[in-house]
Scaffold this motif. Structure first.
Motif: not given
Length: 130
Positions: A65, A123-124
């Motif tokens: 983030r 992982k986003p």
């Protein structure tokens, strides 16, 4: 929280080799894994007892983030190789007599130790499609 393997290896001064100093250090394990898989970026071990894997997951998500990394490999392992910690926890009345944990229950009477390993890749979601 447990260092069973290190305890066994360092049990006798006659069996200690030049590898014992760093070969059993938890701090080095994360770096060896990173080196082996050619991972770059922060690499460290976390020891917060029973919450180590959850704290590691929190740190990994936070790093993503914050933009410190695009992806993270996060995991935890527990192996019961040696009886000393179990004996100490038993004497402290921390182990449940039936060997099971009963979180949030009025019948809770200690916890049950277990072994296992879990690894996740974070992982986003926006990166998952690309």
């Amino acid at each position: 929280m447990n260092r069973d393997y290190e305890t066994l290896l360092n049990n006798s001064p006659t069996t200690i080799t030049h590898y014992n100093g760093t070969g059993t250090a938890m701090s080095i394990a994360a770096n060896r894994i990173s080196y082996n898989f050619n991972f770059t970026g922060p690499s460290f071990a976390i020891d917060s007892a029973c919450s180590s894997s959850l704290v590691a997951l929190h740190c990994a998500a936070h790093a993503i983030r914050q933009g410190d990394c695009e992806m993270a490999v996060c995991g935890g392992v527990s192996c019961i190789i040696e009886p000393r910690v179990f004996v100490a926890l038993s004497k402290a009345k921390m182990i449940s007599p039936d060997g099971t944990s009963k979180p949030f229950s009025s019948k809770a009477d200690g916890y049950g130790r277990g072994e296992g390993c879990g690894i996740v890749v974070l992982k986003p979601l926006k990166k998952m499609t690309s």
